[in-house]
Design an enzyme around this catalytic site. Structure first.
Site, PDB file in Angstrom:
ATOM      1  N   ASP A   1       0.843  -1.205   0.000  1.00  0.00           N
ATOM      2  CA  ASP A   1       0.000   0.000   0.000  1.00  0.00           C
ATOM      3  C   ASP A   1       0.874   1.250   0.000  1.00  0.00           C
ATOM      4  O   ASP A   1       0.611   2.224  -0.711  1.00  0.00           O
ATOM      5  CB  ASP A   1      -0.988  -0.005   1.178  1.00  0.00           C
ATOM      6  CG  ASP A   1      -0.389  -0.567   2.459  1.00  0.00           C
ATOM      7  OD1 ASP A   1       0.747  -1.081   2.428  1.00  0.00           O
ATOM      8  OD2 ASP A   1      -1.043  -0.477   3.515  1.00  0.00           O
TER       9      ASP A   1
ATOM     10  N   ASP B   1       0.861  -1.837 -13.682  1.00  0.00           N
ATOM     11  CA  ASP B   1      -0.101  -0.985 -14.396  1.00  0.00           C
ATOM     12  C   ASP B   1      -0.013   0.454 -13.898  1.00  0.00           C
ATOM     13  O   ASP B   1      -0.139   1.406 -14.669  1.00  0.00           O
ATOM     14  CB  ASP B   1      -1.532  -1.512 -14.236  1.00  0.00           C
ATOM     15  CG  ASP B   1      -1.875  -2.533 -15.316  1.00  0.00           C
ATOM     16  OD1 ASP B   1      -0.931  -3.071 -15.936  1.00  0.00           O
ATOM     17  OD2 ASP B   1      -3.070  -2.782 -15.550  1.00  0.00           O
TER      18      ASP B   1
END
Ligand code: NAD
Length: 380
Positions: A241, A269
């Site tokens: 995260d 991505d």
């Protein structure tokens, strides 16, 4: 430089066999571009290349009822290297899971034993204005190599569904997927990451979720143990995260990012978007030293622009450069292709995905073939 492929067993003058898997949507268009570039390299560097096309994805399903025909698997495993376009599209979205084009991706990676997915992500100075990052952050650049584990973890783990009755009598459906890694799987990809870091800026970041997941703790232990063999590589650790945030705040601080299959899928991505366009990013999937590598752009089949000559071929052309470097052990030819791609960007050639970025430079608008011809002209 570590390489991967059958060619390492051959003599230098031997014909190198490349299997092309065009696939669906824009796949055939970008593969045709990359083939022209490889053919130009064959002439310039006197490398005997032989190409064979094989079916994969929706096109293969339409032709023979399977998205990954056995004939394709056999050809790929016997090649020196495989270059794939992309698979998938709305025509096949309603097929059952095992027949969908995307199932061929997992199948071919597994059949070829390519467990290490290398994804370079770069903010080219010429394209800094295309990055969605704040201008002062993008101006500092990014030159990242993501090492993503590709054949293990939750995408391949035990999964299932069952109907259960809760204590309050409510009937519900429960589903699960399992993240499972062993030390051998972690160690072999970590070795790629350490060796890559050694050849780059000597900085490796392991991205995990070791504050919660036992499998991540095993990644940390294994990487920490291996670090003793690479004292010149600086190793640090980030929770996934936090890594997703830090990539936006300080992408210039990273060199090699090592991570598991699912975390790598997501972070690469994000890195693609940071670099400006998904149409730019190549990838190499590698396995044992004597096995062929699988090379592909990270984008999908882009059904919205398929057949219109608009697709940016640079990600596939840059994937071909990785193929030259890692599977054919031709670093000079690889560098020539990469330099030619940089040169077309510097000259202002832009496919549709890279226009309207707010940059003040004059732009030469091109389609797929125009971009390919520009690369070929710089390559010659
Ligand atoms: P996508 O990458 O195909 O397209 C996302 C967006 O980026 C679209 O607007 C598309 O036009 C654009 N784009 C992608 N590549 C481009 C290029 N080279 N040049 C210019 N623009 C480009 O992702 P999606 O729309 O989520 O998926 C479309 C299909 O591709 C789906 O069937 C999906 O399952 C499949 N897919 C396949 C792969 C693969 O083969 N490795 C990867 C991702 C998605």
């Amino acid at each position: 430089m570590k390489t991967s492929g059958n060619v390492s067993k051959q003599n230098p003058g031997a014909v190198r066999h490349i299997v092309l898997l065009p696939g669906d949507g824009i796949g055939p268009e970008v593969i045709a571009s990359a083939r022209q570039v490889l053919e130009a390299c064959a002439v310039r560097f006197a490398i005997p290349l032989a190409f064979t096309e094989a079916a994969i994805g929706g096109a293969a399903y339409d032709a023979c009822g399977s998205p990954l025909p056995q004939d394709t698997v056999v050809k790929c495993c016997a090649a020196d290297a495989v270059l794939m376009g992309a698979v998938g599209g709305p025509a096949w979205d309603k097929l059952e899971r095992g027949l969908r084009p995307e199932s061929a991706l997992l199948g071919i990676r597994q059949a070829m034993g390519v467990y290490c997915n290398l994804r370079p992500a770069i903010i080219y100075p010429q394209l800094a204005a295309a990055s969605p990052l704040r201008a002062d952050v993008a101006a500092k650049g990014m030159n990242l190599l993501i090492c993503r584990e590709l054949t293990g973890g939750i995408y391949f783990g035990d999964r299932g569904r069952e109907s259960v009755v809760l204590p309050d009598g409510q009937a519900v459906v429960s589903a699960w997927d399992t993240e499972r890694y062993n030390t051998a799987e972690i160690r072999r990809i970590a070795l790629w990451a350490f060796q890559s870091a050694q050849a780059r800026q000597r900085h490796l970041t392991l991205v995990d979720k070791a504050n919660v997941l036992e499998s991540s703790r095993l990644w940390r232990e294994t990487v920490t143990n291996l670090a003793a063999d690479f004292p010149e590589v600086q190793v640090d650790f980030l929770y996934v995260d936090n890594a997703a945030m830090q990539l936006l705040r300080r992408p210039f601080d990273f060199d090699v990012l090592l991570t598991s299959n699912m975390f790598g899928d997501i972070l690469s991505d994000e890195a693609a978007e940071i670099s400006g366009s998904i149409g730019l990013l190549p990838s190499a999937s590698l396995g044992a030293a004597d096995r062929p590598g699988l090379y592909e752009p990270i984008h999908g089949s882009a059904p919205d622009i398929a057949g219109q000559g608009k697709a940016n071929p640079l990600a596939t052309i840059l994937s071909a450069a990785l193929l030259l470097r890692y599977s054919l052990n031709l670093p000079e030819a690889a560098a020539a292709v990469e330099t030619a791609c940089q040169a077309v960007l510097t000259a202002g050639y832009r496919c549709e995905d890279l226009r309207d970025t707010g940059a003040s430079l004059p732009v030469i608008p091109v389609g797929t073939q125009g971009m390919t011809e520009a690369v070929l002209s710089f390559l010659k």
